[in-house]
Design a protein around this motif. Structure first.
Motif, PDB file in Angstrom:
ATOM      1  N   MET A   1       0.835  -1.208   0.000  1.00  0.00           N
ATOM      2  CA  MET A   1       0.000   0.000   0.000  1.00  0.00           C
ATOM      3  C   MET A   1       0.868   1.255   0.000  1.00  0.00           C
ATOM      4  N   ILE A   2       1.951   1.258   0.795  1.00  0.00           N
ATOM      5  CA  ILE A   2       2.847   2.421   0.836  1.00  0.00           C
ATOM      6  C   ILE A   2       3.476   2.650  -0.529  1.00  0.00           C
ATOM      7  N   CYS A   3       3.911   1.563  -1.188  1.00  0.00           N
ATOM      8  CA  CYS A   3       4.525   1.688  -2.518  1.00  0.00           C
ATOM      9  C   CYS A   3       3.514   2.212  -3.542  1.00  0.00           C
ATOM     10  N   CYS A   4       2.265   1.732  -3.463  1.00  0.00           N
ATOM     11  CA  CYS A   4       1.240   2.189  -4.400  1.00  0.00           C
ATOM     12  C   CYS A   4       0.941   3.683  -4.206  1.00  0.00           C
ATOM     13  N   VAL A   5       0.828   4.115  -2.935  1.00  0.00           N
ATOM     14  CA  VAL A   5       0.554   5.527  -2.657  1.00  0.00           C
ATOM     15  C   VAL A   5       1.718   6.397  -3.133  1.00  0.00           C
ATOM     16  N   THR A   6       2.944   5.973  -2.828  1.00  0.00           N
ATOM     17  CA  THR A   6       4.124   6.744  -3.230  1.00  0.00           C
ATOM     18  C   THR A   6       4.218   6.844  -4.748  1.00  0.00           C
ATOM     19  N   LEU A   7       3.982   5.731  -5.439  1.00  0.00           N
ATOM     20  CA  LEU A   7       4.055   5.732  -6.902  1.00  0.00           C
ATOM     21  C   LEU A   7       2.951   6.595  -7.498  1.00  0.00           C
ATOM     22  N   SER A   8       1.744   6.537  -6.926  1.00  0.00           N
ATOM     23  CA  SER A   8       0.633   7.347  -7.445  1.00  0.00           C
ATOM     24  C   SER A   8       0.913   8.833  -7.252  1.00  0.00           C
ATOM     25  N   LYS A   9       1.446   9.209  -6.093  1.00  0.00           N
ATOM     26  CA  LYS A   9       1.773  10.608  -5.821  1.00  0.00           C
ATOM     27  C   LYS A   9       2.839  11.116  -6.781  1.00  0.00           C
ATOM     28  N   TYR A  10       3.860  10.266  -7.044  1.00  0.00           N
ATOM     29  CA  TYR A  10       4.929  10.662  -7.963  1.00  0.00           C
ATOM     30  C   TYR A  10       4.377  10.872  -9.361  1.00  0.00           C
TER      31      TYR A  10
ATOM     32  N   LEU B   1       1.285  11.683 -10.239  1.00  0.00           N
ATOM     33  CA  LEU B   1       0.428  12.878 -10.287  1.00  0.00           C
ATOM     34  C   LEU B   1       1.267  14.147 -10.315  1.00  0.00           C
ATOM     35  N   GLU B   2       2.323  14.203  -9.492  1.00  0.00           N
ATOM     36  CA  GLU B   2       3.169  15.391  -9.475  1.00  0.00           C
ATOM     37  C   GLU B   2       3.873  15.595 -10.805  1.00  0.00           C
ATOM     38  N   ARG B   3       4.281  14.526 -11.434  1.00  0.00           N
ATOM     39  CA  ARG B   3       4.988  14.617 -12.718  1.00  0.00           C
ATOM     40  C   ARG B   3       4.023  14.661 -13.892  1.00  0.00           C
ATOM     41  N   ARG B   4       2.718  14.559 -13.557  1.00  0.00           N
ATOM     42  CA  ARG B   4       1.682  14.558 -14.596  1.00  0.00           C
ATOM     43  C   ARG B   4       1.967  13.489 -15.648  1.00  0.00           C
TER      44      ARG B   4
END
Length: 245
Positions: free
Chosen positions: A229-238, A240-243
């Motif tokens: 779950m932590i890896c999925c959240v971190t990857l999703s945030k990255y 979104l920030e990089r569009r």
């Protein structure tokens, strides 16, 4: 004419008696050969991949026309790799026949034991000492909930079987020592073999295989889920920030 017929009958009876006496003598020799032979087993290598070496010491003096067969009764905790055995065929002094298909991926609790028939490939009289080394592999076992880290898999020495064309009347042997098994590795026909009489119970040997700790199942599953779950959240945030999406 009657005298000639009587003479022929007497000769036939005499020949038949001589053949029976010769067969009796050959069967007695076969029995003595089996009783004085020994079979031992030893293991080499460690972990899940082992080598099982059977040493057969046969009675001094070759028995004319005798065929030798080793019957292995393997437990569910180990398996042999048919592809590996095929690759070793040219380097071995024996040939092997499996009684069933081998699934290499199944764990120990989802499979059953199996048989292998090992035929020495030497020609001529049987040697006084015969060694057969077979590579075996341990199967994965269910995790232990009692804190055990290893499980023992017990393997019995192979059964020594003999047969000879000159000893065909096997009724003189006890029925529990006469087995039907393939005549050759081609498995095209079945023959009656005489099994070595055991003076005592066979001594089994065990190999230790590591098993998982069942008490840690919840902790491992929970930790794996949390990390995922932590890896999925971190990857999703990255992303979104990089569009990237």
């Amino acid at each position: 004419m009657y005298f000639q017929l009587f003479f022929v009958l007497v000769c036939l009876c005499k020949c038949n008696c001589l053949n029976q006496e010769d067969e009796q003598e050959h069967c007695d020799e076969l029995k003595r050969w089996l009783e004085s032979s020994t079979v031992s087993l030893e293991f080499s290598k460690k972990g899940f991949h082992r080598e099982v070496t059977a040493t057969v010491e046969l009675r001094p003096g070759a028995l004319s026309g005798a065929s030798v067969l080793l019957l292995y009764r393997w437990p569910s905790g180990v398996f042999v790799d048919p592809y590996q055995l095929a690759s070793l065929r040219d380097q071995s002094n024996w040939e092997i026949l499996l009684d069933s298909a081998i699934d290499l991926e199944l764990p120990a609790h989802k499979t059953s034991g199996f048989l292998t028939y090992v035929f020495p490939s030497n020609t001529g009289p049987a040697p006084s000492v015969l060694q057969v080394t077979i590579p075996v592999h341990g199967r994965y076992h269910e995790p232990s909930f009692a804190g055990e880290t290893f499980t023992s898999v017990h393997i019995e020495p192979p059964e020594l079987l003999l047969r000879t064309e000159k000893c065909t009347d096997l009724h003189r042997f006890e029925s529990r020592f006469v087995l039907d098994a393939p005549c050759t590795v081609s498995n095209s026909s079945t023959c009656s073999w005489v099994k070595k009489t055991l003076q005592q119970e066979p001594s089994t040997m065990g190999i230790l295989l590591p098993v998982g700790d069942g008490s840690a199942t919840k902790l491992i599953c929970g930790g794996t889920l949390l990390v995922t779950m932590i890896c999925c959240v971190t990857l999703s945030k990255y992303m979104l920030e990089r569009r990237i999406i």
